[in-house]
Design an enzyme around this catalytic site. Structure first.
Site, PDB file in Angstrom:
ATOM      1  CE  LYS B  49      35.045  97.334  99.998  1.00 46.11           C
ATOM      2  NZ  LYS B  49      35.715  98.578 100.421  1.00 46.11           N
ATOM      3  CB  SER B 299      29.464  97.736  94.647  1.00 45.83           C
ATOM      4  OG  SER B 299      28.341  97.730  95.498  1.00 45.83           O
TER       5      SER B 299
END
Lengths: 315, 315
Positions: B49, B299
């Site tokens: 992110k 991720s």
């Protein structure tokens, strides 16, 4: 000895992983130094032990290889010997205490080793290994007190120094002293100004006492969470090497070890076994005041689920 | 869009970590392919992110930067916006549900963000964000439905392909589709023959349904352990990109996700959050049959202790 480490590095090429060096801005800010973690938790079998085992077994002559090797360990050295033997086509027999963890035993057998149980209340692992090797003419690959094992372990620090250059300080955990003495020999040859400090749990401070007094101290079955350091004493060879090459020894509390495992988990996303977190524990708890460029050997990542759960719960 | 990803890569230089690519002989043997894990759990704030947040905020004009940015997230995007804002000297305000975890809130505030609570039973985070940005004239940095956010997320796959070369297959988790669409755009431009597959939890299969039917499906508050994929639907922009660039979508069970987190923990010594393990879950459970050279985007690694303890205990 440094020549043996250089030769070990060649032997390990393509066999051992050249493990990554990890860094963390958060860690650097917290301890006020530039820290480089040599991550042997990413080594084959999950610990540096593969280096020494492969280096030692690969140097046996053909007759010795044909007869097979024997070792005693309930931990990472067992898996290391089993895998190294498998890769080199050498039959391996591992003497394990009856109460060794089922997971570790299964992993050792998974690499093709024959596991022989013994009752740790009736005899020592060294006794049974000596007995068995006499009978079957196996070559014994001890977990640390062997020059070729020490030379293999020294390749981790050598790789670290080759990758990151000069260091001001280098921290390594100490159990039987194989990793620590190999680390110190590499450091003193590649970076003569680097201060090498061995770290032990307070509860298993035999090597620290031996280092300070010059006499070999023993701590039997220390109840530390850092199971890789539960060895009762330094070896004959490693005691001499630690006294000669290591600059200092320090000890850390059980709480500091757990905090280090949690820090590595939450902040660095690394799975590290308690013994592997000793260097970080020493810095985070202030036992060692790091300065400049600091290397830390993260010795392994073989932690069972129950131990990790307890450590995460004890925050 | 690929040009935007290339531009994002330049902007992120020296700011985002070039995360390591990890491999495992055990994993390769188990799934019958050569697997490369792009480890965004080692990214700043512990997840990919940061890439999108930094890329988006750094492109605001001076007036926008001076007014500050607003975002809504209870998870990794909140920390990413907070850190990116801190690094770029931009004031950040994050709208978080009242029941967000104390750890995540503290981490977000630790990077200097102002956290505004709302009651998720009375309003949606989008509503309050719109309300607040109108009042204070903040620029909203949404968690995925924004071209500059998507472009930032696409740099992870770009780095992976630059490091390891051609891939036959590339797996990425799918929540709101920012990571997945960025990944697919990079793959189709750098490795046109690479099959890109998005992975979702069975319990949060809105994107898989949307992908298959061409109509936007919604799953509200899916009770999956993979909290990064609890987004109710793809965005307007990401829905279009996913339909255009992604080859297939597959779903995995909660048990498969937990097994993946355990595999990554025990075998690869990596701390990975459930959403981050989706690609591994798809391969280990056989939902995806990997072939040849396979990339997997891991991720993130922001898993709380209670969740990891539950996963380790459920073996």
């Amino acid at each position: 000895m440094f020549k043996k480490i250089l030769a070990a590095q060649k032997r390990l090429q393509g066999q051992a992983n050249v493990t990554p060096v990890m860094t963390s801005r958060t860690l650097n800010e917290r301890v006020g130094a530039e820290v480089f973690l040599k991550c042997e938790n990413f080594q084959r079998v999950g610990a540096f032990k593969f280096r020494g085992a492969f280096n030692a077994i690969s140097q046996l002559n053909e007759a010795e290889k044909a007869r097979g090797v024997l070792s005693y360990s309930s931990g990472n050295h067992a898996q290391a010997v089993a895998l190294a033997g498998h890769l080199l086509g050498v039959k391996t027999t591992i003497v394990m205490p009856r109460d060794a963890s089922a997971i570790k035993r299964a992993a050792t057998e998974g690499y093709g080793a024959t596991v022989v149980e013994f009752d740790p209340e009736k005899m020592t692992r060294e006794d049974i290994a000596a007995q068995m090797s006499e009978k079957a003419d196996f070559t014994v690959i001890p977990p640390y007190d062997h020059e070729n094992v020490v030379a293999g372990q020294g390749t981790a620090a050598l790789e670290l120094l080759e990758e990151v250059g000069e260091l001001d300080m280098l921290l390594a955990p100490c159990g039987g002293g194989g990793l620590l003495s190999g680390t110190a020999i590499s450091a003193k040859n590649k970076a003569p100004n680097c201060t090498v400090i061995g770290i032990e749990p307070e509860l298993a401070d035999d090597a620290t006492k031996s280092f300070r007094t010059g006499r070999l101290h023993t701590v039997h079955n220390p109840p530390t969470i850092a199971d890789g350091t539960r060895t009762p004493y330094l070896g004959k060879i490693t005691f001499k090497l630690v006294r000669e090459y290591v600059d200092d020894m320090q000890t850390v509390s059980e709480d500091a070890i757990k905090e280090a495992v949690r820090f590595l988990f939450y902040t660095m996303k690394l799975v590290v076994e308690p013994s592997g977190g000793l260097g970080i524990a020493a810095m985070l708890s202030g036992v060692v005041k790091p300065k400049g460029r600091v290397g830390v050997i993260i010795s392994g990542g073989n932690i069972d689920g129950a131990t990790m759960r307890a450590i995460l719960a004890s925050d």
